[in-house]
Each structure stands twice: as C-alpha cells, then as structure tokens.
Design a protein around this motif. Structure first.
Motif, PDB file in Angstrom:
ATOM      1  N   LEU A 125       0.813  -1.213   0.000  1.00  0.00           N
ATOM      2  CA  LEU A 125       0.000   0.000   0.000  1.00  0.00           C
ATOM      3  C   LEU A 125       0.850   1.268   0.000  1.00  0.00           C
ATOM      4  CD1 LEU A 125      -2.633  -1.238   2.576  1.00  0.00           C
ATOM      5  CD2 LEU A 125      -3.136  -0.640   0.211  1.00  0.00           C
ATOM      6  N   GLU A 126       2.054   1.169   0.561  1.00  0.00           N
ATOM      7  CA  GLU A 126       2.910   2.358   0.633  1.00  0.00           C
ATOM      8  C   GLU A 126       3.473   2.730  -0.745  1.00  0.00           C
ATOM      9  OE1 GLU A 126       5.223   3.158   4.177  1.00  0.00           O
ATOM     10  OE2 GLU A 126       4.924   1.062   4.762  1.00  0.00           O
ATOM     11  N   ASP A 127       3.369   1.819  -1.702  1.00  0.00           N
ATOM     12  CA  ASP A 127       3.863   2.082  -3.057  1.00  0.00           C
ATOM     13  C   ASP A 127       2.691   2.095  -4.042  1.00  0.00           C
ATOM     14  OD1 ASP A 127       5.785   2.662  -4.894  1.00  0.00           O
ATOM     15  OD2 ASP A 127       6.489   0.605  -5.138  1.00  0.00           O
ATOM     16  N   TYR A 128       1.619   2.763  -3.625  1.00  0.00           N
ATOM     17  CA  TYR A 128       0.381   2.749  -4.422  1.00  0.00           C
ATOM     18  C   TYR A 128       0.558   3.416  -5.788  1.00  0.00           C
ATOM     19  CZ  TYR A 128      -0.188   7.677  -3.389  1.00  0.00           C
ATOM     20  OH  TYR A 128       0.009   9.032  -3.327  1.00  0.00           O
ATOM     21  N   GLN A 129       1.601   4.263  -5.963  1.00  0.00           N
ATOM     22  CA  GLN A 129       1.787   4.929  -7.263  1.00  0.00           C
ATOM     23  C   GLN A 129       1.985   3.917  -8.387  1.00  0.00           C
ATOM     24  OE1 GLN A 129       3.650   5.670  -4.543  1.00  0.00           O
ATOM     25  NE2 GLN A 129       3.398   7.858  -4.104  1.00  0.00           N
ATOM     26  N   LYS A 130       2.592   2.757  -8.055  1.00  0.00           N
ATOM     27  CA  LYS A 130       2.754   1.705  -9.073  1.00  0.00           C
ATOM     28  C   LYS A 130       1.400   1.249  -9.586  1.00  0.00           C
ATOM     29  CE  LYS A 130       7.211  -0.360  -7.806  1.00  0.00           C
ATOM     30  NZ  LYS A 130       7.869  -1.599  -7.306  1.00  0.00           N
ATOM     31  N   THR A 131       0.429   1.158  -8.686  1.00  0.00           N
ATOM     32  CA  THR A 131      -0.928   0.766  -9.083  1.00  0.00           C
ATOM     33  C   THR A 131      -1.510   1.786 -10.050  1.00  0.00           C
ATOM     34  OG1 THR A 131      -1.261  -0.289  -6.936  1.00  0.00           O
ATOM     35  CG2 THR A 131      -3.235   0.213  -8.213  1.00  0.00           C
ATOM     36  N   ALA A 132      -1.301   3.059  -9.734  1.00  0.00           N
ATOM     37  CA  ALA A 132      -1.823   4.116 -10.605  1.00  0.00           C
ATOM     38  C   ALA A 132      -1.212   4.027 -11.997  1.00  0.00           C
ATOM     39  CB  ALA A 132      -1.543   5.481  -9.984  1.00  0.00           C
ATOM     40  N   SER A 163      -7.904  13.573 -11.707  1.00  0.00           N
ATOM     41  CA  SER A 163      -6.910  13.459 -10.643  1.00  0.00           C
ATOM     42  C   SER A 163      -5.695  12.621 -11.003  1.00  0.00           C
ATOM     43  CB  SER A 163      -7.583  12.850  -9.401  1.00  0.00           C
ATOM     44  OG  SER A 163      -8.742  13.551  -9.060  1.00  0.00           O
ATOM     45  N   TYR A 164      -5.600  12.135 -12.227  1.00  0.00           N
ATOM     46  CA  TYR A 164      -4.543  11.167 -12.566  1.00  0.00           C
ATOM     47  C   TYR A 164      -3.149  11.708 -12.282  1.00  0.00           C
ATOM     48  CZ  TYR A 164      -1.685   7.937 -15.261  1.00  0.00           C
ATOM     49  OH  TYR A 164      -0.733   7.032 -15.632  1.00  0.00           O
ATOM     50  N   SER A 165      -2.893  12.942 -12.696  1.00  0.00           N
ATOM     51  CA  SER A 165      -1.538  13.485 -12.565  1.00  0.00           C
ATOM     52  C   SER A 165      -1.136  13.639 -11.111  1.00  0.00           C
ATOM     53  CB  SER A 165      -1.437  14.834 -13.276  1.00  0.00           C
ATOM     54  OG  SER A 165      -2.335  15.759 -12.728  1.00  0.00           O
ATOM     55  N   GLN A 166      -2.115  13.647 -10.211  1.00  0.00           N
ATOM     56  CA  GLN A 166      -1.811  13.789  -8.795  1.00  0.00           C
ATOM     57  C   GLN A 166      -1.515  12.437  -8.152  1.00  0.00           C
ATOM     58  OE1 GLN A 166      -5.286  15.871  -7.406  1.00  0.00           O
ATOM     59  NE2 GLN A 166      -4.915  17.569  -8.810  1.00  0.00           N
ATOM     60  N   VAL A 167      -2.314  11.419  -8.475  1.00  0.00           N
ATOM     61  CA  VAL A 167      -2.170  10.156  -7.756  1.00  0.00           C
ATOM     62  C   VAL A 167      -0.964   9.338  -8.201  1.00  0.00           C
ATOM     63  CG1 VAL A 167      -4.630  10.036  -7.258  1.00  0.00           C
ATOM     64  CG2 VAL A 167      -3.743   8.886  -9.283  1.00  0.00           C
ATOM     65  N   ILE A 168      -0.368   9.673  -9.365  1.00  0.00           N
ATOM     66  CA  ILE A 168       0.830   8.919  -9.765  1.00  0.00           C
ATOM     67  C   ILE A 168       2.089   9.490  -9.126  1.00  0.00           C
ATOM     68  CG2 ILE A 168      -0.174   8.210 -11.966  1.00  0.00           C
ATOM     69  CD1 ILE A 168       1.654  10.295 -13.299  1.00  0.00           C
ATOM     70  N   GLU A 169       1.957  10.641  -8.457  1.00  0.00           N
ATOM     71  CA  GLU A 169       3.091  11.258  -7.786  1.00  0.00           C
ATOM     72  C   GLU A 169       3.058  10.902  -6.298  1.00  0.00           C
ATOM     73  OE1 GLU A 169       5.377  12.838  -9.360  1.00  0.00           O
ATOM     74  OE2 GLU A 169       4.395  12.997 -11.309  1.00  0.00           O
ATOM     75  N   PRO A 170       4.185  11.057  -5.596  1.00  0.00           N
ATOM     76  CA  PRO A 170       4.161  10.885  -4.146  1.00  0.00           C
ATOM     77  C   PRO A 170       3.153  11.850  -3.531  1.00  0.00           C
ATOM     78  CG  PRO A 170       6.413  11.026  -4.943  1.00  0.00           C
ATOM     79  CD  PRO A 170       5.527  11.370  -6.095  1.00  0.00           C
ATOM     80  N   ILE A 171       2.595  11.451  -2.376  1.00  0.00           N
ATOM     81  CA  ILE A 171       1.602  12.295  -1.720  1.00  0.00           C
ATOM     82  C   ILE A 171       2.174  13.690  -1.489  1.00  0.00           C
ATOM     83  CG2 ILE A 171       0.508  12.688   0.524  1.00  0.00           C
ATOM     84  CD1 ILE A 171      -0.352   9.839   0.563  1.00  0.00           C
ATOM     85  N   TYR A 172       1.406  14.697  -1.869  1.00  0.00           N
ATOM     86  CA  TYR A 172       1.853  16.070  -1.653  1.00  0.00           C
ATOM     87  C   TYR A 172       0.750  16.837  -0.936  1.00  0.00           C
ATOM     88  CZ  TYR A 172      -1.099  17.479  -5.578  1.00  0.00           C
ATOM     89  OH  TYR A 172      -2.168  17.713  -6.401  1.00  0.00           O
TER      90      TYR A 172
END
Length: 640
Positions: A582-589, A599-608
């Motif tokens: 779960l901590e590497d959820y960006q891979k899922t995105a 929201s795609y461009s946001q969820v593929i990046e580290p949480i900001y």
C-alpha cells in the motif's frame, strides 16, 4: 446566337482529358477549339468545369456566362455555375444560379440537391431540408439527397431524424461509406457512442482508407471511456493521412488526459514535421506538455502565442484553464480566479453544456432533501437483513474530495476490488421506472428489491467477478445523494465518506473541466456548487440519522499527513489487514494507465500537501459563502 459545336469525335478527345483528370490540358484544348467554334456551349461548359477543377472559379464563372449568352435557357450552365459559386465561397449567388436552372428545368433534381447544400452552407438547414425534399419528390431513389438531408438535420440538432435519413440512403445505396460516416456523427450526437463506432466500422469496411472515419471513431471511443482504443484509431487515421491535423490534435488530447507525457511529446514532434502549418490547438497541447513537465516558464511562453479565436470552440475552456493554472503557480491568485471564471463562462456557452438538465438534477436533489426532512421524525423499521459477503462497500463524497487518491491506494490491496464510476446503481434504479420518492423507496417490496439487486450485480460482473474473494468497493462520489436507495438495497452496506475542506472541494470542482452530464453541469458556477454541496451533505446527514448508516469518515488532509495511520484505520473498518504494498500505491496508478477523473496526474506522484487548504489563496472571493458553509466546516472539524 446560333450554337455551333465541334464534331463529336473532336469533343470526345477533350472530354476524355477532363475525365482522366488532365484538367490543364483539357482547358488548353477547349480554349484552342473555341477559336474555331466560338459559339460552342459544350466547349464553354468543359472549359468552365476544367477551370473550376483547377480552383480558378472566376474564370469558370466567366465560361458559364459565355455559354449562357449563346443559349440563355442552358439549365446545365446555371447548375455548373452554381457549383463554382459555392466552391468560391458565395452560397447566396450559388442559390440564385440554381434557381435560374430550376426556372428552365423544374424537374432538375440535382439542382435542388445542390441548392440544399448551398443553403446549409449559408446557415439555413431548414430551407436546405425543404430543397432536398423537392429533389426526392422528383427522384425518390436519390441517395445523395437523403445523405445531404441527414447532414442538414444534424446541423439542425435533430440526430434522430438525421439517422432515419441516413438509413434511407443506405437502403438505396448500401455501399455508401460517407452515409455510414455521417450516421456515426449523428449517433454520437444522440449519445450512443457504441452505435456510432459500429457505423464508422461499416464505413471502413467499404472504404478502408477513410482516415476521417478512423479519427471520428477515436472520438466515439473516448466518449465510451476507451482511450487506449481511441489512440489506436487515431494512429490508423495518421497512417493513411500523415498530414491530418485533427488526428494529431485528438491524439494529443488523449495522451494529455492520460498524463502520458513522453507519448504526447512524440506526437507533437511528429506533427511539427508533418504539417505545413502548426495549428493553435497543437500549440495549446505543447504548452500543456511543458506545464505537466513542471516547466511553467516555457509553458507560459507557448500559451502567450496561442490565439484563442483560432482554437476549436471545445478547447477554449482548456486554454483558459491553463492560463489560470499558470497564474496560480505564479501566485497571481486574482488573475487565476478571473481566468477560471472565464473558463466556466466558455463552458456555459459551449454546445456540450446541459443547463436545463442540470437544473432538473438540482431540483430533484432539493426535492429529495425536503422529502427526508418531512419524514425524518416518523417511525422507520430497520431491516433485519444479515450481512452478506457480496454486499459492496460504497466510496462516496463530494467530487474533488480525494476519492481518486483513496481509490488508488485501496485497489493496491490484494483483497480489494474498486469499481470506478460505473452505472450499477443507476441501472438498478432504472428498474423502478420513474424516480421514486423517499416514501416509495422505503416501501419497496422484497421482490422488487431482489430484481433490482440482480440488475446491479449483473452490471457489476462486467467489471469484476462477484464471486471473487475480497471486498468490492463501488466508487462514485455523487452516490452520496442516493444513500436512501443504497440502504434499501443493501441494508448492511458500509460507506466510506471521503472528506476535504468544503471550500477546497467546492473551489476545486469550479476549477475543473469535467465531462458534462446533468450532475456535473452544476459545477460551473460557484453559487450553485456551494448550494449543491450543502444539499448533498444534508441528504447524507438525514439518511445517516434515519437509517443508522455505517459510515467511516476519512479526511483528505489527514490522509496526506499520515497515510499509513488513516488507511490502517479504514482497513480495520473493512475488516482487512495492512499490506506493505500500500505504501507504493503509485505503481498501481501507473499500471492502471488512464484514470477517468481529473486526478490522474496527482495520484501517480508521491503524496503532496499543496492541495490542502488551497481555498485560503482565494479567501476574498469566497468569503460570501462562509455563512452557508460554516455548518459543514464545523461538523467535519475544519475552520474558516
């Protein structure tokens, strides 16, 4: 004046040159022959047709006028002159010429057909339709007239009648690729992208090199939420027609929406090589590319070169949105706010805006709130249904409240299937026919509910096996307003309520370019979005009180501060354990490829955290809404 045409064998050689496409030679030979036969109407007619084919319209018109001096009742010369005048860009004069032809030859079906085309070009589809009808009275099997009438009906915003006209065309001429193509446009306008795609496929069976059909099929596939297939279709169009600007633009749009920046850059480079002129629409996508690549300075340089008046009407809001975002990143918040306001004004003025349907949707929401208020104190018997392993969990919240981030994190879990924004609940509700009142919902029989649930699960199985082990999450934020029917269908259902500061959700909705439908067409005016937020939350509040809903609340701001803690608490609610993936959820995105929300461009990046409390940058224009929002900020633990 006496007509004097050359012998047939002399004429035939010139006619052969014309039919072979050797227009310059045909023009030369006919001009030479006219020196010997100056009163030949046939030679003037051939010279006119040759000049018209060479785009020398004034010369063509002079040729036809010469023919008419010799033979004033030469209907074909008036007809051909009408074609030249239309192609020259003078539909008014073309119509007059066709009328002259029809005075001489009242049963001239082709003249009625072409006059219809000129009337359509002049912006009078009603008169064009009447002209096509006259052509069809004379010539009932005139496929081209039915096809052209379909085009005029499409312009008249009557896609149903247009489709009928194209069907008549195809009965007469089954191999008419253009009619299938045009019918595809009408079917898309009617809101049936699936049928539109089938129609484009039929056009391509007949005409495999039909680049425009591939391009429009891509647009229909995008409407059908199949961007991967859409991109493939645009690529096919470009294989056939490497200088097809619209196909480049549509490909750029698809890649930009999916945040595939490398592919977007490649298409822009190819377009620069292939096109003689670089359209403003492509310049816009190049500016978007640099913006998405965080090169705001170069993006601003490019956007300053874009002439908004040269953009396709549907892309002007995107241009204004980019201007607004650039101003925001430069901390020029007043200019950013004004550009977002311009963006939404452009949306309201677009052909896609569904203002009347938006009002109907909002009125129904108001009515639902009032119904709940009227019965909230009356007795209600809770269902004694036992929890079921196939009962879905519902991820709800106001749009732009962090549901896509939460969705992406949760779907990383091995025991969770998230179904994103599909119509299971809508199709189940349609089973009941007209929209039900809250009292009607509460009085649904077990049999009626069983049938509706069967429809829900049948639709759900298109996306995931309902027999699969694990938790199924139905994610559609605005299902928040359907809490009463969800509870009635699934009395033990769990709800995940995604929250964000109310003003951040409201402002973010106003700053987005949503795909417009009756619900999302309410997201273009701040006053309406504020009211929408309050009414949606009231539905949930009253439903929670009346039905004792099982709700877990998770705030976006808390999630971005401590993802592991917030998600762990949510997983306990779902009776699931933490998984390190779960901590590497960006891979899922990234594996998902294209997410169908903004929201795609946001969820593929580290949480900001920069999206938290963005509203404070726009405090002044938002202050007037504080009174309406204060109840919800207090309830959800926020401040103004």
């Amino acid at each position: 004046m006496k007509i004097q045409d050359p012998p047939v064998d002399h004429l035939q050689s010139i006619i052969n040159l014309y039919t072979q496409g050797l227009l310059q030679q045909a023009l030369y030979e006919s001009s030479q022959m006219l020196e010997r036969f100056p009163n030949s109407i046939v030679l003037y007619n051939i010279a006119g047709a040759s000049n018209a084919g060479l785009m020398q319209f004034d010369d063509a018109i002079d040729n036809y006028k010469q023919a008419l001096k010799i033979k004033p009742d030469y209907a074909e010369a008036y007809y051909n002159m009408g074609i030249a005048l239309k192609d020259k860009g003078d539909p008014e004069a073309a119509i007059d010429s066709y009328k002259q032809a029809l005075k001489i030859k009242p049963d001239y079906a082709e003249a009625y057909n072409n006059m219809g085309i000129a009337l359509k070009d002049k912006g009078d589809p009603e008169a064009a339709i009447d002209s096509y009808k006259q052509a069809l009275k004379i010539k009932p099997d005139y496929a081209e007239a039915y096809n052209n009438m379909g085009n005029a009906l499409t312009d008249k915003d009557d896609p149903v009648a247009a489709i009928d006209s194209y069907k008549q065309t195809l009965k007469i001429k089954p191999d008419y690729a253009e009619a299938y193509y045009n019918m595809g446009i009408a079917l898309k306008d009617k809101g049936d992208p699936e049928a539109a795609i089938d129609s484009y496929k039929q056009a391509l069976k007949i005409k495999p090199d039909y680049a425009e059909a591939y391009n429009n099929m891509g647009i229909a596939l995008t409407d059908k939420d199949d961007p991967v297939a859409a991109i493939d279709s645009y690529k096919q169009a470009l294989k056939i027609k490497p200088d097809y600007a619209d196909a480049y633009i549509n490909t750029c749009e698809a890649y930009e929406k999916s945040n595939k920046l490398a592919e977007l850059s490649e298409v822009i480079s190819r377009a620069k090589t292939a096109l003689k002129e670089f359209p403003d629409d492509l310049l816009l996508y190049e500016a978007l590319y640099y913006f998405r690549s965080n090169n705001y300075e170069h993006s601003e340089k490019l956007i300053s070169l874009v002439n908004i008046d040269q953009l396709d009407l549907m892309r002007r809001p995107k241009f204004l949105q980019l201007k607004a975002k650039l101003n925001h990143y430069q901390k020029n918040y007043k200019s950013a706010f004004n550009s977002f306001a311009e963006m939404n004004h452009a949306v309201i003025n677009s052909s896609d805006y569904k203002g009347k349907e938006a009002q109907v949707f909002f009125d129904e929401l108001l009515h639902r709130v009032q119904q709940l208020k009227n019965i909230v104190e009356t007795p209600y018997s809770q269902s004694l249904a036992e929890p079921s392993i196939d009962t879905p969990t519902f991820l709800i919240g106001f749009p732009r409240s962090g549901t896509t981030l939460l969705d992406t994190i949760l779907r990383t879990h091995s025991k969770i299937n998230v179904i994103e924004e599909k119509a299971m609940l809508l199709k189940a509700q349609l089973h009941f026919g007209n929209k039900l009142s809250i009292v009607d919902i509460e009085n649904l029989t077990n049999g009626e509910l069983a049938n509706a649930k069967e429809i829900y699960f049948k639709e759900l199985e298109k996306f995931v096996s309902t027999k699969s082990d694990g938790c199924i999450i139905d994610k559609l934020p605005l299902n928040i307003v359907d809490a009463p029917i969800i509870h009635k269908l699934f009395p033990t259902a769990k709800f995940i309520l995604s929250l964000r500061h109310p003003l951040d959700s409201i402002l973010s909705c106003w700053m987005q370019l949503f795909r417009l439908n009756p619900a999302m067409s309410n997201m273009v005016e701040l006053d309406r979005i504020v009211d929408f937020y309050g009414e949606a939350m009231t539905v949930l509040e009253l439903s929670e009180k009346r039905y004792s809903l099982n709700i877990h609340r998770i705030r976006y701001e808390d999630l971005v501060l401590d993802m592991k803690l917030e998600v762990s608490n949510l997983l306990k609610f779902l009776e699931l354990g933490w998984e390190n993936e779960l901590e590497d959820y960006q891979k899922t995105a990234l594996k998902r490829g294209i997410i169908s929300t903004p929201s795609y461009s946001q969820v593929i990046e580290p949480i900001y955290k920069t999206a938290s409390y963005r509203w404070e940058k726009y405090r002044k224009p938002l202050e007037k809404y504080f009174v309406k929002i204060e109840k919800w900020t207090t309830k959800f633990g926020y401040e103004l």
